[in-house]
Scaffold this motif. Structure first.
Motif, PDB file in Angstrom:
ATOM      1  N   TYR A   1      66.320 -21.002 -16.912  1.00  0.00           N
ATOM      2  CA  TYR A   1      66.854 -19.900 -17.716  1.00  0.00           C
ATOM      3  C   TYR A   1      68.306 -20.218 -18.054  1.00  0.00           C
ATOM      4  O   TYR A   1      69.122 -20.493 -17.172  1.00  0.00           O
ATOM      5  CB  TYR A   1      66.753 -18.582 -16.942  1.00  0.00           C
ATOM      6  CG  TYR A   1      65.321 -18.266 -16.541  1.00  0.00           C
ATOM      7  CD1 TYR A   1      64.427 -17.756 -17.456  1.00  0.00           C
ATOM      8  CD2 TYR A   1      64.878 -18.512 -15.239  1.00  0.00           C
ATOM      9  CE1 TYR A   1      63.121 -17.480 -17.104  1.00  0.00           C
ATOM     10  CE2 TYR A   1      63.576 -18.236 -14.882  1.00  0.00           C
ATOM     11  CZ  TYR A   1      62.699 -17.723 -15.810  1.00  0.00           C
ATOM     12  OH  TYR A   1      61.420 -17.467 -15.463  1.00  0.00           O
TER      13      TYR A   1
ATOM     14  N   SER B   1      72.194 -19.969 -18.838  1.00  0.00           N
ATOM     15  CA  SER B   1      73.213 -19.071 -18.286  1.00  0.00           C
ATOM     16  C   SER B   1      73.835 -18.203 -19.378  1.00  0.00           C
ATOM     17  O   SER B   1      74.368 -17.147 -19.094  1.00  0.00           O
ATOM     18  CB  SER B   1      74.282 -19.878 -17.549  1.00  0.00           C
ATOM     19  OG  SER B   1      74.879 -20.793 -18.432  1.00  0.00           O
ATOM     20  N   ASP B   2      73.751 -18.637 -20.626  1.00  0.00           N
ATOM     21  CA  ASP B   2      74.298 -17.842 -21.733  1.00  0.00           C
ATOM     22  C   ASP B   2      73.183 -17.589 -22.740  1.00  0.00           C
ATOM     23  O   ASP B   2      72.817 -18.482 -23.526  1.00  0.00           O
ATOM     24  CB  ASP B   2      75.457 -18.590 -22.395  1.00  0.00           C
ATOM     25  CG  ASP B   2      76.136 -17.772 -23.476  1.00  0.00           C
ATOM     26  OD1 ASP B   2      75.912 -16.533 -23.484  1.00  0.00           O
ATOM     27  OD2 ASP B   2      76.872 -18.352 -24.275  1.00  0.00           O
TER      28      ASP B   2
ATOM     29  N   THR C   1      65.935 -21.320 -11.345  1.00  0.00           N
ATOM     30  CA  THR C   1      66.902 -20.580 -12.172  1.00  0.00           C
ATOM     31  C   THR C   1      67.478 -21.440 -13.297  1.00  0.00           C
ATOM     32  O   THR C   1      67.934 -20.920 -14.311  1.00  0.00           O
ATOM     33  CB  THR C   1      68.054 -20.042 -11.304  1.00  0.00           C
ATOM     34  OG1 THR C   1      68.655 -21.110 -10.614  1.00  0.00           O
ATOM     35  CG2 THR C   1      67.572 -18.980 -10.350  1.00  0.00           C
ATOM     36  N   THR C   2      67.431 -22.760 -13.115  1.00  0.00           N
ATOM     37  CA  THR C   2      67.950 -23.635 -14.182  1.00  0.00           C
ATOM     38  C   THR C   2      67.072 -23.588 -15.428  1.00  0.00           C
ATOM     39  O   THR C   2      67.500 -23.999 -16.502  1.00  0.00           O
ATOM     40  CB  THR C   2      68.052 -25.092 -13.679  1.00  0.00           C
ATOM     41  OG1 THR C   2      66.780 -25.515 -13.213  1.00  0.00           O
ATOM     42  CG2 THR C   2      69.089 -25.207 -12.574  1.00  0.00           C
TER      43      THR C   2
END
Length: 165
Positions: free
Chosen positions: A12, A14-15, A9-10
């Motif tokens: 992608y 977060s903002d 997930t890192t």
């Protein structure tokens, strides 16, 4: 099918507002590809699970049928054993009666009072012969049951030969 390595997930941000349009499109397409791969894997897993469930149900039914046949054969074998035991016990009792009556006759013959002993011996022999005849009839019944059981077992064996084990 080989498993696809999904990115952490890192990978992608977060903002997504800070991303450029080209990078955003690239990440979206990668996410869509991963989702598609996940859905395909889920479908494969579900179909395999359903197929295995069907196979398990079929195996369970076959095992139940086999257990019922075995229970039926076992019950029939016990019934036949009971017939044999009953016949043997009756013949043993009758043989004991003949033996006792013959012993009484032997003793009575020496004392010159063998008439009663002979009568008891003859009656014991008559009872023995009646039991012998009854035993032969029961053995005929047993033989018929044995043939029926053998036929049923052969039929079951022929049916089972065509199936996977």
């Amino acid at each position: 099918m080989s498993a696809l390595a999904l990115p952490p997930t890192t990978a992608y941000p977060s903002d997504p507002k800070a991303l450029e349009r080209d990078r955003l499109d690239e990440i979206y397409l990668e996410l869509r590809g991963n989702y598609k791969s996940l859905m395909i894997s889920r479908g494969i897993h579900r179909s395999r699970a359903e197929r295995q469930g069907e196979q398990l149900r079929e195996l369970s039914q076959r095992l139940r049928a086999l257990a019922m046949r075995e229970a039926s054969v076992k019950a029939e074998a016990y019934a036949m054993l009971e017939i044999v035991t009953d016949v043997v016990e009756h013949l043993e009792d009758a043989g004991d009666e003949v033996s006792v009556a013959f012993g009484e006759y032997q003793l009575g013959r020496r004392a010159y009072s063998g008439g009663g002993g002979i009568a008891r011996l003859v009656q014991a022999v008559i009872r023995f012969l009646n039991r012998w005849r009854l035993g032969k009839e029961r053995f005929e019944e047993l033989s018929a049951r044995q043939q029926a059981l053998r036929g049923a077992l052969e039929t079951n064996a022929e049916q089972d030969d065509g199936q996977d084990r």
